[in-house]
Scaffold this active site. Structure first.
Site, PDB file in Angstrom:
ATOM      1  N   TYR A   1       0.835  -1.263  -0.089  1.00  0.00           N
ATOM      2  CA  TYR A   1      -0.195  -0.003   0.042  1.00  0.00           C
ATOM      3  C   TYR A   1       0.896   1.421  -0.138  1.00  0.00           C
ATOM      4  O   TYR A   1       0.647   2.223  -0.869  1.00  0.00           O
ATOM      5  CB  TYR A   1      -0.981   0.093   1.090  1.00  0.00           C
ATOM      6  CG  TYR A   1      -1.693   1.207   1.336  1.00  0.00           C
ATOM      7  CD1 TYR A   1      -3.105   1.445   0.481  1.00  0.00           C
ATOM      8  CD2 TYR A   1      -1.454   2.171   2.205  1.00  0.00           C
ATOM      9  CE1 TYR A   1      -3.510   2.839   0.549  1.00  0.00           C
ATOM     10  CE2 TYR A   1      -2.117   3.523   2.378  1.00  0.00           C
ATOM     11  CZ  TYR A   1      -3.206   3.469   1.549  1.00  0.00           C
ATOM     12  OH  TYR A   1      -4.042   4.802   1.553  1.00  0.00           O
TER      13      TYR A   1
ATOM     14  N   LYS B   1       1.252   4.474  -3.030  1.00  0.00           N
ATOM     15  CA  LYS B   1       0.983   5.942  -2.961  1.00  0.00           C
ATOM     16  C   LYS B   1       2.240   6.971  -3.191  1.00  0.00           C
ATOM     17  O   LYS B   1       1.861   7.960  -3.846  1.00  0.00           O
ATOM     18  CB  LYS B   1       0.400   6.197  -1.457  1.00  0.00           C
ATOM     19  CG  LYS B   1      -0.999   5.489  -1.079  1.00  0.00           C
ATOM     20  CD  LYS B   1      -2.000   6.053  -2.226  1.00  0.00           C
ATOM     21  CE  LYS B   1      -3.231   5.713  -1.729  1.00  0.00           C
ATOM     22  NZ  LYS B   1      -4.427   5.948  -2.655  1.00  0.00           N
TER      23      LYS B   1
END
Length: 238
Positions: free
Chosen positions: A161, A165
């Protein structure tokens, strides 16, 4: 006839996405509610309309080329152009059994997270750009996270994750550079740690509070910043 601006918010059927749709709708935007689940999408449209927002549903799975192409066609038929694109859809990916521990990282989970959080944003952005170019002051806002900041490195270790980003922010700067001589303004924002099902509702921060920075970037003046990463306080170091 009033020339209403139209905004597409991906993943707008719940959480921060719904709050962003509500925030833009409250200041007069017609909102295209992007949702993968038709039932949830229709429910969100009904809730927005009940609150006085002009909204319509758009079936949208950001991992599917065909779905994204069809969504662009729907928006073109309904609105003729697009003034704001908010790339909100995102997933955390599985975390069980060391799946996002970098030393035992499950590469399939990395692929799955990137397909939504990065490739999905590219798919949607490129499909919507022709419609955005028809607007006078088009804006693109990518919903990122300070977990992608190399400077801050907050939150738990999530090796699929967090890097997704970081890459999302990097891609955003490439769009901003490419579109520097156009009227399309591209930025990213961190809504903060917000109480949604994404976080197990484990935060005092509300979706409306998280949505505020996205609404602000979606409504920037023509001389507003480009290629930046912002939260409520200003620029996020990354």
């Amino acid at each position: 006839m009033i020339d209403t601006k139209t905004a597409l918010v991906t993943g707008a059927n719940k959480g921060i996405g719904f709050a962003i749709a509500q925030g833009l709708g409250a200041i007069g935007y017609t909102v295209a509610v992007g949702a993968r689940d038709d039932v949830r999408g229709k429910e969100a449209v009904e809730r927005l309309r009940a609150a006085g927002v002009d909204a319509f549903g758009v079936a949208l799975d950001v991992t599917s080329d065909d779905s994204v192409t069809a969504a662009a066609a729907t928006i073109e038929q309904t609105a003729g152009r697009l003034d704001v694109l908010v790339n909100n859809t995102g997933i955390a990916g599985r975390t069980d059994g060391g799946a996002q521990d970098p030393t035992t990282l499950d590469l399939d989970i990395v692929r799955t997270v990137l397909d939504t959080n990065v490739f999905g944003v590219i798919r949607v952005t490129n499909a919507m750009l022709p419609l955005l170019r028809r607007a006078n002051s088009p804006r693109i806002v990518n919903i990122s996270s300070s977990m992608g900041s190399l400077a801050l490195q907050p939150g738990p270790i999530l090796a699929a994750y967090a890097p997704s980003k970081s890459m999302l922010n990097s891609i955003m700067t490439q769009y901003a550079r490419q579109l520097a001589d156009t009227n399309v303004i591209v930025n990213a924002c961190c809504p903060g740690y917000v109480a949604t099902d994404f976080t197990g509702f484990n935060s005092p921060r509300t979706p409306d509070q998280g949505a505020a920075i996205a609404v602000r970037l979606a409504t920037l003046p023509d001389d507003g910043p480009r290629g930046g990463f912002f939260n409520d306080e200003g620029v996020v170091p990354w």
